[in-house]
Design a protein around this motif. Structure first.
Motif, PDB file in Angstrom:
ATOM      1  N   PRO A 163       0.842  -1.196   0.000  1.00 16.36           N
ATOM      2  CA  PRO A 163       0.000   0.000   0.000  1.00 16.36           C
ATOM      3  C   PRO A 163       0.875   1.241   0.000  1.00 16.36           C
ATOM      4  O   PRO A 163       1.846   1.327   0.759  1.00 16.36           O
ATOM      5  N   ALA A 164       0.580   2.195  -0.878  1.00 17.62           N
ATOM      6  CA  ALA A 164       1.353   3.428  -0.945  1.00 17.62           C
ATOM      7  C   ALA A 164       0.850   4.419   0.096  1.00 17.62           C
ATOM      8  O   ALA A 164      -0.324   4.409   0.478  1.00 17.62           O
ATOM      9  N   LEU A 165       1.746   5.265   0.575  1.00 16.90           N
ATOM     10  CA  LEU A 165       1.388   6.234   1.608  1.00 16.90           C
ATOM     11  C   LEU A 165       0.505   7.341   1.032  1.00 16.90           C
ATOM     12  O   LEU A 165      -0.290   7.934   1.762  1.00 16.90           O
ATOM     13  N   SER A 166       0.659   7.631  -0.257  1.00 17.64           N
ATOM     14  CA  SER A 166      -0.163   8.661  -0.877  1.00 17.64           C
ATOM     15  C   SER A 166      -1.501   8.061  -1.298  1.00 17.64           C
ATOM     16  O   SER A 166      -1.752   6.874  -1.155  1.00 17.64           O
ATOM     17  N   THR A 168      -5.986   8.405  -1.541  1.00 20.73           N
ATOM     18  CA  THR A 168      -7.105   8.683  -0.661  1.00 20.73           C
ATOM     19  C   THR A 168      -7.838   7.392  -0.347  1.00 20.73           C
ATOM     20  O   THR A 168      -7.574   6.346  -0.949  1.00 20.73           O
ATOM     21  N   PRO A 172      -7.237   4.376  -3.194  1.00 22.72           N
ATOM     22  CA  PRO A 172      -5.990   3.944  -2.542  1.00 22.72           C
ATOM     23  C   PRO A 172      -4.937   3.547  -3.567  1.00 22.72           C
ATOM     24  O   PRO A 172      -5.220   2.800  -4.503  1.00 22.72           O
ATOM     25  N   ARG A 173      -3.738   4.046  -3.389  1.00 23.20           N
ATOM     26  CA  ARG A 173      -2.661   3.761  -4.331  1.00 23.20           C
ATOM     27  C   ARG A 173      -1.863   2.536  -3.922  1.00 23.20           C
ATOM     28  O   ARG A 173      -1.818   2.168  -2.749  1.00 23.20           O
TER      29      ARG A 173
END
Length: 222
Positions: A163-166, A168, A172-173
């Motif tokens: 999971p990317a920190l950026s 929403t 979700p990225r």
């Protein structure tokens, strides 16, 4: 740089929405093959790996039953439906032993179904068996690893998904590392879902600066 990552039947390709040059991905998620997706449980990445595989199934295998074998089925049907994967397509199989999950996946693939098995580890012998089953039946198979990456080249591609920190909550990225693909170099991407696409697609937001080292690709056939 912004590009769409459609999973087409002829393989994955990127179509740039701008004039920026976007590197091509290999012919990934081909039918009649197995793909290895590492989503470490320690990094809380299993959900990210599930979303990655669901997107691939929607776009590369839009019809037909899909076996999903796990120790305990905790898939969220409404979430899968939001990704475009009809929950009614799923055949859920629960098995405590990983060997039983892999056997179920091999049987499904040999019979022409698509399938996923959630496991911790995959031996080279098991990978070869799955690859042969997928080749026989023509379906697409995925192993969703939760512990460590494999090294068998029997799998057509190997990925690490986090999971990317950026991003929403609504979009979700994912951070996707391509660890191995036949005839391609390792690479890294930042992916974002595009819910307006038909079918649902992943958007390449950026190519990450530090792809996995080519040295990580195992030199022996698996």
């Amino acid at each position: 740089m912004n590009a769409v990552l459609p999973f087409e039947r002829s393989g994955i390709r990127r179509e740039s929405r701008t004039t920026s040059r976007v590197p091509s991905l290999p012919d990934s998620f081909a039918a009649g093959a197995v793909h290895d997706v590492l989503a470490p449980a320690a990094a809380h990445a299993v959900g990210a790996g599930t979303r990655f595989i669901a997107h691939a199934l929607v776009t590369r295998a839009p019809a037909g039953p899909v076996l999903w074998a796990a120790a305990r089925s905790d898939l969220y049907p409404p979430g899968l439906a939001c990704l475009g994967l009809d929950p009614s397509r799923l055949i859920l199989a629960e098995a405590t032993r990983e060997a039983d999950r892999l056997a179920a996946l091999a049987t499904a693939l040999a019979g022409g179904l698509h399938g996923v098995a959630e496991i911790e580890d995959l031996s080279r012998l098991a990978a070869r068996r799955l690859a042969l089953a997928a080749r026989k039946g023509g379906g697409i198979g995925f192993v969703l690893r939760t512990r460590r990456s494999g090294d068998s080249t029997a799998c057509a591609t190997r990925w690490r998904i986090l999971p990317a920190l950026s991003g929403t909550a609504a979009r979700p990225r994912l951070a996707a590392d391509l660890l191995y693909a036949r005839g391609a170099d390792p690479d890294s991407f930042l992916l974002e879902p595009d819910h307006h696409a038909t079918p649902s697609a992943l958007t390449v937001v950026a190519r990450l600066a530090d792809p996995p080292s080519p040295a990580r690709r195992h030199r022996r056939a698996g």
